[in-house]
Design an enzyme around this catalytic site. Sequence first.
Site, PDB file in Angstrom:
ATOM      1  N   TYR A   1     -21.254  50.391 -52.123  1.00 15.37           N
ATOM      2  CA  TYR A   1     -20.808  49.378 -53.092  1.00 15.37           C
ATOM      3  C   TYR A   1     -21.708  49.354 -54.333  1.00 15.37           C
ATOM      4  CZ  TYR A   1     -18.297  47.368 -49.027  1.00 15.37           C
ATOM      5  OH  TYR A   1     -17.508  47.174 -47.930  1.00 15.37           O
TER       6      TYR A   1
ATOM      7  N   HIS B   1     -20.159  53.480 -41.904  1.00 15.20           N
ATOM      8  CA  HIS B   1     -19.067  52.981 -42.751  1.00 15.20           C
ATOM      9  C   HIS B   1     -17.721  53.604 -42.388  1.00 15.20           C
ATOM     10  CE1 HIS B   1     -18.469  51.155 -47.017  1.00 15.20           C
ATOM     11  NE2 HIS B   1     -17.384  51.015 -46.309  1.00 15.20           N
TER      12      HIS B   1
ATOM     13  N   ASP C   1     -22.219  40.682 -46.407  1.00 14.39           N
ATOM     14  CA  ASP C   1     -21.786  42.033 -46.046  1.00 14.39           C
ATOM     15  C   ASP C   1     -21.749  42.912 -47.292  1.00 14.39           C
ATOM     16  OD1 ASP C   1     -20.194  43.726 -43.834  1.00 14.39           O
ATOM     17  OD2 ASP C   1     -19.272  44.063 -45.794  1.00 14.39           O
TER      18      ASP C   1
ATOM     19  N   LYS D   1     -24.142  49.231 -44.844  1.00 18.07           N
ATOM     20  CA  LYS D   1     -23.432  50.340 -44.181  1.00 18.07           C
ATOM     21  C   LYS D   1     -23.899  51.691 -44.731  1.00 18.07           C
ATOM     22  CE  LYS D   1     -19.383  47.294 -44.363  1.00 18.07           C
ATOM     23  NZ  LYS D   1     -19.450  46.662 -45.684  1.00 18.07           N
TER      24      LYS D   1
ATOM     25  N   GLY E   1     -18.307  38.732 -48.226  1.00 15.22           N
ATOM     26  CA  GLY E   1     -18.283  40.154 -48.564  1.00 15.22           C
ATOM     27  C   GLY E   1     -18.440  40.382 -50.054  1.00 15.22           C
TER      28      GLY E   1
ATOM     29  N   LEU F   1     -18.240  33.452 -39.828  1.00 13.97           N
ATOM     30  CA  LEU F   1     -17.744  33.501 -41.206  1.00 13.97           C
ATOM     31  C   LEU F   1     -18.898  33.874 -42.144  1.00 13.97           C
ATOM     32  CD1 LEU F   1     -15.478  30.703 -42.737  1.00 13.97           C
ATOM     33  CD2 LEU F   1     -16.945  32.136 -44.100  1.00 13.97           C
TER      34      LEU F   1
ATOM     35  N   GLY G   1     -26.778  40.110 -27.295  1.00 13.91           N
ATOM     36  CA  GLY G   1     -27.310  38.748 -27.331  1.00 13.91           C
ATOM     37  C   GLY G   1     -27.583  38.223 -28.727  1.00 13.91           C
ATOM     38  N   VAL G   2     -27.515  39.098 -29.732  1.00 11.88           N
ATOM     39  CA  VAL G   2     -27.754  38.664 -31.120  1.00 11.88           C
ATOM     40  C   VAL G   2     -26.610  37.766 -31.588  1.00 11.88           C
ATOM     41  CG1 VAL G   2     -27.773  39.534 -33.513  1.00 11.88           C
ATOM     42  CG2 VAL G   2     -29.225  40.588 -31.788  1.00 11.88           C
TER      43      VAL G   2
ATOM     44  N   MET H   1     -24.275  36.088 -34.527  1.00 11.74           N
ATOM     45  CA  MET H   1     -23.755  36.430 -35.860  1.00 11.74           C
ATOM     46  C   MET H   1     -22.785  35.341 -36.293  1.00 11.74           C
ATOM     47  SD  MET H   1     -21.475  39.790 -36.863  1.00 11.74           S
ATOM     48  CE  MET H   1     -21.148  40.146 -38.588  1.00 11.74           C
TER      49      MET H   1
HETATM   50  P1  NDP Z   1     -10.278  40.076 -49.338  1.00  7.80           P
HETATM   51  O1  NDP Z   1      -9.106  40.228 -48.432  1.00  7.80           O
HETATM   52  O2  NDP Z   1     -11.432  39.226 -48.941  1.00  7.80           O
HETATM   53  O3  NDP Z   1      -9.673  39.583 -50.709  1.00  7.80           O
HETATM   54  C1  NDP Z   1     -10.434  39.337 -51.841  1.00  7.80           C
HETATM   55  C2  NDP Z   1      -9.457  38.910 -52.950  1.00  7.80           C
HETATM   56  O4  NDP Z   1      -8.919  37.619 -52.646  1.00  7.80           O
HETATM   57  C3  NDP Z   1     -10.129  38.812 -54.283  1.00  7.80           C
HETATM   58  O5  NDP Z   1      -9.186  39.287 -55.243  1.00  7.80           O
HETATM   59  C4  NDP Z   1     -10.360  37.313 -54.465  1.00  7.80           C
HETATM   60  O6  NDP Z   1     -10.290  36.998 -55.839  1.00  7.80           O
HETATM   61  C5  NDP Z   1      -9.189  36.716 -53.722  1.00  7.80           C
HETATM   62  N1  NDP Z   1      -9.497  35.412 -53.102  1.00  7.80           N
HETATM   63  C6  NDP Z   1     -10.576  35.084 -52.350  1.00  7.80           C
HETATM   64  N2  NDP Z   1     -10.493  33.819 -51.917  1.00  7.80           N
HETATM   65  C7  NDP Z   1      -9.328  33.315 -52.396  1.00  7.80           C
HETATM   66  C8  NDP Z   1      -8.709  32.050 -52.289  1.00  7.80           C
HETATM   67  N3  NDP Z   1      -9.247  31.066 -51.575  1.00  7.80           N
HETATM   68  N4  NDP Z   1      -7.515  31.867 -52.929  1.00  7.80           N
HETATM   69  C9  NDP Z   1      -6.966  32.876 -53.669  1.00  7.80           C
HETATM   70  N5  NDP Z   1      -7.517  34.092 -53.802  1.00  7.80           N
HETATM   71  C10 NDP Z   1      -8.697  34.319 -53.167  1.00  7.80           C
HETATM   72  O7  NDP Z   1     -10.765  41.573 -49.716  1.00  7.80           O
HETATM   73  P2  NDP Z   1     -12.073  42.434 -49.562  1.00  7.80           P
HETATM   74  O8  NDP Z   1     -11.638  43.840 -49.627  1.00  7.80           O
HETATM   75  O9  NDP Z   1     -13.107  41.998 -50.515  1.00  7.80           O
HETATM   76  O10 NDP Z   1     -12.587  42.170 -48.055  1.00  7.80           O
HETATM   77  C11 NDP Z   1     -13.645  41.299 -47.743  1.00  7.80           C
HETATM   78  C12 NDP Z   1     -14.935  42.070 -47.455  1.00  7.80           C
HETATM   79  O11 NDP Z   1     -14.751  43.019 -46.408  1.00  7.80           O
HETATM   80  C13 NDP Z   1     -15.415  42.944 -48.624  1.00  7.80           C
HETATM   81  O12 NDP Z   1     -15.959  42.200 -49.683  1.00  7.80           O
HETATM   82  C14 NDP Z   1     -16.379  43.856 -47.921  1.00  7.80           C
HETATM   83  O13 NDP Z   1     -17.608  43.191 -47.670  1.00  7.80           O
HETATM   84  C15 NDP Z   1     -15.632  44.134 -46.623  1.00  7.80           C
HETATM   85  N6  NDP Z   1     -14.820  45.376 -46.715  1.00  7.80           N
HETATM   86  C16 NDP Z   1     -15.175  46.427 -45.905  1.00  7.80           C
HETATM   87  C17 NDP Z   1     -14.468  47.610 -45.901  1.00  7.80           C
HETATM   88  C18 NDP Z   1     -14.880  48.702 -44.988  1.00  7.80           C
HETATM   89  O14 NDP Z   1     -14.391  49.827 -45.136  1.00  7.80           O
HETATM   90  N7  NDP Z   1     -15.753  48.448 -44.036  1.00  7.80           N
HETATM   91  C19 NDP Z   1     -13.311  47.812 -46.799  1.00  7.80           C
HETATM   92  C20 NDP Z   1     -12.995  46.658 -47.605  1.00  7.80           C
HETATM   93  C21 NDP Z   1     -13.725  45.499 -47.541  1.00  7.80           C
HETATM   94  P3  NDP Z   1     -11.564  36.366 -56.650  1.00  7.80           P
HETATM   95  O15 NDP Z   1     -12.770  37.170 -56.275  1.00  7.80           O
HETATM   96  O16 NDP Z   1     -11.147  36.499 -58.071  1.00  7.80           O
HETATM   97  O17 NDP Z   1     -11.631  34.936 -56.177  1.00  7.80           O
END
Ligand code: NDP
Length: 285
Positions: A52, A110, A47, A77, A22, A19, A13-14, A16
């Site tokens: 991290y 994680h 997130d 995580k 991260g 969008l 029921g929480v 979220m």
């Molecule tokens: P993403 O797929 O969100 O990609 C991030 C990259 O895309 C960065 O290089 C960023 O560059 C670029 N970017 C972002 N927005 C745009 C845009 N509008 N146009 C062009 N380039 C863009 O990768 P993440 O790995 O960061 O995934 C998102 C989140 O998921 C992480 O931050 C984390 O919280 C989580 N995660 C969890 C994992 C797990 O094992 N549970 C593993 C990996 C991620 P810039 O910053 O220079 O804009």
Amino acid sequence: MSAAIPDVTLNNGVKMPILGFGVFQVPGEQTEQVVTDALAAGYRSLDTAASYGNEEAVGRAIAKSGIPRDQLFITTKLWIQHTGEDTARREFDKSLRNLGLDYLDLYLIHQPLGDYYSSWHAMQKLYAEGLIKAIGVSNFYPDRLVDLIQHNDITPAVNQIETHPFFQRADYQPLLREHGVQIESWGPFAEGRNDLFTNPTLTEIGEAHGKSVAQVVLRWLIQRDVVVIPKSVRPDRMAENLDVFDFELTDDEITRIAALDTGVSAFFDHRDPAMVTWLGGRRVD
Ligand code: NDP
């Protein structure tokens, strides 16, 4: 939760936000400012992870923002090194302290590695004590998820897994749905791999809507009921990635995006013994 960003309702029921933001690989010294910018842009779900190394900086940005706690949705995580019942509880306390919070919205295992059943027992208790609003997992392939569900009291509310146009997880989503586990995408842009941002199909679809490739990808995930947490250190991109609620992809466009699926990770396979060894040996403070 937020007027602009719709919520999904988890299996307990929480609510979220569908969008969020991260912070993986945001450089340590930049994190406080980046999260401050993200909150100013309108993100309310954040997130992070113990691994991290930036929970404290996230916490400082939260405190500085003055945003009421009940308007935020904070996820962190538990790392593999800290699996086990007592250790998990201790690490949960540490994460909470780092973040400057007195409860978490979502706490995730994680990786499906190490003694994570004991961690889950600790998390079930923390949930019962009201210290976590929802508990879930990350990187669980179907077999690990079903096994965890079958042998425990609480079904994870969320499974955060790699999900993007090149690894769509459409074959996994029905099973997640059947068990009431919300799919959450990590790496929605595959971190730019496979030339995602210049992909011809995604570019063409974007042009038809006056939207960027990033916006098409986020919209496509949201239309599939996938929670997304894109990362960017740039305020212009933070705003761009939020601006995805004023258009809709057609069935034909969705079919064209479906054809981009490779069915395999753009990063690595969590079931690869070499990767299991590497991840299991990774130490965090
Ligand atoms: P993403 O797929 O969100 O990609 C991030 C990259 O895309 C960065 O290089 C960023 O560059 C670029 N970017 C972002 N927005 C745009 C845009 N509008 N146009 C062009 N380039 C863009 O990768 P993440 O790995 O960061 O995934 C998102 C989140 O998921 C992480 O931050 C984390 O919280 C989580 N995660 C969890 C994992 C797990 O094992 N549970 C593993 C990996 C991620 P810039 O910053 O220079 O804009």
